[in-house]
Design an enzyme around this catalytic site. Structure first.
Site, mmCIF file in Angstrom:
data_model
loop_
_atom_site.group_PDB
_atom_site.id
_atom_site.type_symbol
_atom_site.label_atom_id
_atom_site.label_comp_id
_atom_site.label_asym_id
_atom_site.label_seq_id
_atom_site.Cartn_x
_atom_site.Cartn_y
_atom_site.Cartn_z
ATOM 1 N N GLY A 55 41.244 27.960 38.294
ATOM 2 C CA GLY A 55 40.569 27.352 37.158
ATOM 3 C C GLY A 55 41.444 26.386 36.360
ATOM 4 O O GLY A 55 40.970 25.360 35.878
ATOM 5 N N LYS A 63 36.319 32.556 45.569
ATOM 6 C CA LYS A 63 36.982 31.423 46.239
ATOM 7 C C LYS A 63 38.271 31.850 46.952
ATOM 8 O O LYS A 63 38.672 31.203 47.922
ATOM 9 C CB LYS A 63 37.245 30.269 45.279
ATOM 10 C CG LYS A 63 38.297 30.530 44.234
ATOM 11 C CD LYS A 63 39.488 29.612 44.372
ATOM 12 C CE LYS A 63 40.566 29.842 43.352
ATOM 13 N NZ LYS A 63 40.671 31.024 42.556
HETATM 14 P P1 ADP Z 1 42.188 31.535 38.996
HETATM 15 O O1 ADP Z 1 41.257 30.698 38.192
HETATM 16 O O2 ADP Z 1 43.418 30.806 39.405
HETATM 17 O O3 ADP Z 1 41.523 32.283 40.114
HETATM 18 P P2 ADP Z 1 42.332 34.070 37.547
HETATM 19 O O4 ADP Z 1 42.317 34.115 36.057
HETATM 20 O O5 ADP Z 1 41.127 34.516 38.285
HETATM 21 O O6 ADP Z 1 42.786 32.608 37.946
HETATM 22 O O7 ADP Z 1 43.562 34.956 38.068
HETATM 23 C C1 ADP Z 1 44.896 34.700 37.702
HETATM 24 C C2 ADP Z 1 45.308 35.550 36.477
HETATM 25 O O8 ADP Z 1 45.438 36.926 36.826
HETATM 26 C C3 ADP Z 1 46.680 35.231 35.911
HETATM 27 O O9 ADP Z 1 46.649 34.114 35.083
HETATM 28 C C4 ADP Z 1 47.046 36.520 35.169
HETATM 29 O O10 ADP Z 1 46.735 36.397 33.794
HETATM 30 C C5 ADP Z 1 46.145 37.574 35.770
HETATM 31 N N1 ADP Z 1 46.806 38.750 36.343
HETATM 32 C C6 ADP Z 1 46.210 39.955 36.405
HETATM 33 N N2 ADP Z 1 47.004 40.862 36.988
HETATM 34 C C7 ADP Z 1 48.154 40.220 37.325
HETATM 35 C C8 ADP Z 1 49.366 40.627 37.980
HETATM 36 N N3 ADP Z 1 49.542 41.870 38.395
HETATM 37 N N4 ADP Z 1 50.336 39.692 38.168
HETATM 38 C C9 ADP Z 1 50.153 38.423 37.740
HETATM 39 N N5 ADP Z 1 49.027 37.985 37.117
HETATM 40 C C10 ADP Z 1 48.030 38.862 36.912
HETATM 41 MG MG MG Z 2 39.989 33.774 39.897
#
Ligand code: ADP
Ligand code: MG
Length: 312
Positions: free
Chosen positions: A11, A212
Site C-alpha cells: 500500500g 495480493k
Molecule cells: P502492505 O500494504 O505492504 O501489504 P500491510 O500493512 O498489509 O502492508 O503489512 C505490513 C505491516 O505489517 C507492517 O507495516 C507492520 O506494521 C505490520 N506487521 C505486523 N506484524 C509484523 C511483524 N511481525 N514484523 C514486521 N511487521 C509486522
Molecule cells: Mg497487506
C-alpha cells in the site's frame, strides 16, 4: 547474473488518494528501475485496497443519482483499479527508464485469477469493503442486493466479501511472453480479478478479494521466477513485533517461518500472508528465494545488506 524477479508493491508504494498515488509511483519507479539496471527481468504486482474502495464507492453513488444505473460488480471495479494503477505505474516506469537511457517496453496486463467456487472462505467473508452504513441502511442494501452486511469493529455496517485462495492465473502465459520478450510488465494487480470456472469455458467474476501476497507468490511460481520480493512499509520481519523483546530477522527458513507463524508473531491480514507467501515460494523449488523489505531498501535487500531473506 540476471534474475527473473516478481516484485509485489504494498500500500505504501501507491498511497491512498489520486494525488498521493501520482507522487508515490515516481518514488516506486526509481526503486524498481534500480533493479532493472542490474540486469534483472522484473514483473510487478501491487495491492489495490484503497483504490478499489474508491471506485466501488463512486460506482455505488452513481446508482443513487440515477435509478437506471445498474450496480457495478466488484469484479468490474477490480478491473478498473488494475487499469488505473497500471496506468500510473507504467507511465512512471517508462519515464524513469528513459531518464536513465534504458529502452524497454512497459505495459500493464489486466489479469484474472481463478478461485475455487467451493473455497471455504466463501462461507465466512472476512474483508470489509465500501462505505460505513447505519444498520437500517445495511439491511436495505442486503435485501436489495443479497450482499453480506456486518458490523465493522463498532464503526458502522459494511459489506463483507470473501478472500479465497488463488488457484491459477488465466493470463500467466501472456505475462510470460511479454517478459520473455523484454517488456517490463505490471500484472495481477490487486491479486487479479477473482473468477470462477463455469461451463463452456466461461469465467465468471465473483464479488471477492484475493490477497495480493498469495497471488504474487503464485505468479512467481508460474513464471518460474528466481526471486519474489514483497515490498512493504517495514525493512525487516520481526518476532515479538512492537514488544520490548522485539527482534528483527535477516533470514528465515520456511520451517522457522511456519513455527513463528504458529506462535502468533505475524499479524493476520498484514504480515502473516507475506511470511506465508515468502515461505511457500522459498520451498517451491531449490534455489528460489523470497525477500521482504521496505520499498526504498529493495536494491540493498537483493544485495543481502538488509531485509528478511527466505531460503531453504
Ligand atoms: P502492505 O500494504 O505492504 O501489504 P500491510 O500493512 O498489509 O502492508 O503489512 C505490513 C505491516 O505489517 C507492517 O507495516 C507492520 O506494521 C505490520 N506487521 C505486523 N506484524 C509484523 C511483524 N511481525 N514484523 C514486521 N511487521 C509486522
Ligand atoms: Mg497487506
Amino acid at each position: 547474473m540476471s534474475k527473473r524477479i516478481v516484485i509485489a508493491l504494498g500500500g505504501n508504494a501507491l498511497g491512498t488518494t489520486l494525488k498521493e498515488q501520482f507522487r508515490a509511483v515516481r518514488i516506486t519507479a526509481k526503486a524498481i528501475v534500480d533493479l532493472i539496471t542490474e540486469g534483472n527481468e522484473v514483473i510487478i504486482t501491487h495491492g489495490n485496497g484503497p483504490q478499489v474502495g474508491i471506485i466501488n464507492n463512486a460506482m455505488t453513488a452513481l446508482t443513487h443519482e440515477d435509478a437506471k444505473q445498474a450496480i457495478t460488480p466488484l469484479s468490474v471495479c477490480g478491473a478498473m483499479s488494475e487499469a488505473y494503477i497500471g496506468y500510473d505505474l507504467q507511465s512512471a516506469l517508462r519515464e524513469e527508464l528513459l531518464r536513465r537511457d534504458i529502452h524497454k517496453p512497459v505495459c500493464t496486463l489486466i489479469t484474472q485469477t481463478v478461485v475455487d467456487k467451493d473455497d471455504p472462505a466463501f462461507q465466512n467473508p472476512t474483508k470489509p469493503i465500501g462505505k460505513f452504513l447505519t444498520e437500517e441502511e445495511a439491511r436495505e442494501v442486503a435485501a436489495k442486493t443479497g450482499y453480506i452486511m456486518k458490523e465493522d469493529a463498532g464503526r458502522g455496517w459494511r459489506r463483507y466479501v470473501a478472500s479465497p485462495l488463488p488457484v491459477s492465473i488465466v493470463e500467466a502465459p501472456c505475462i510470460k511472453i511479454l517478459s520473455d520478450g523484454g517488456a517490463v510488465v505490471v500484472a495481477c494487480g490487486g491479486g487479479g480479478i477473482p473468477v470462477v470456472e463455469e461451463e463452456n469455458h466461461h469465467l465468471r467474476g465473483v464479488g471477492a478479494v484475493i490477497d495480493k501476497d498469495f497471488a504474487s507468490e503464485l505468479m512467481a511460481e508460474l513464471l518460474d521466477a528466481d526471486m519474489l520480493i514483497l515490498l512493504t512499509a517495514v525493512e525487516k520481519v520481526a518476532i515479538n513485533f512492537n514488544k520490548e523483546n522485539e527482534q528483527w530477522l535477516s533470514a528465515l527458513t520456511p520451517d522457522d517461518a511456519d513455527r513463528y507463524a504458529a506462535e502468533g508473531h505475524f499479524a493476520p491480514g498484514s504480515m502473516l500472508p507475506k511470511v506465508q507467501a515468502a515461505a511457500k515460494f522459498a520451498r517451491s523449488k531449490p534455489g528460489r528465494r523470497a525477500l521482504i523489505t521496505a520499498l526504498e531498501k529493495a536494491k540493498d535487500g537483493i544485495e543481502g545488506k538488509t531485509g528478511t531473506m527466505f531460503f531453504q
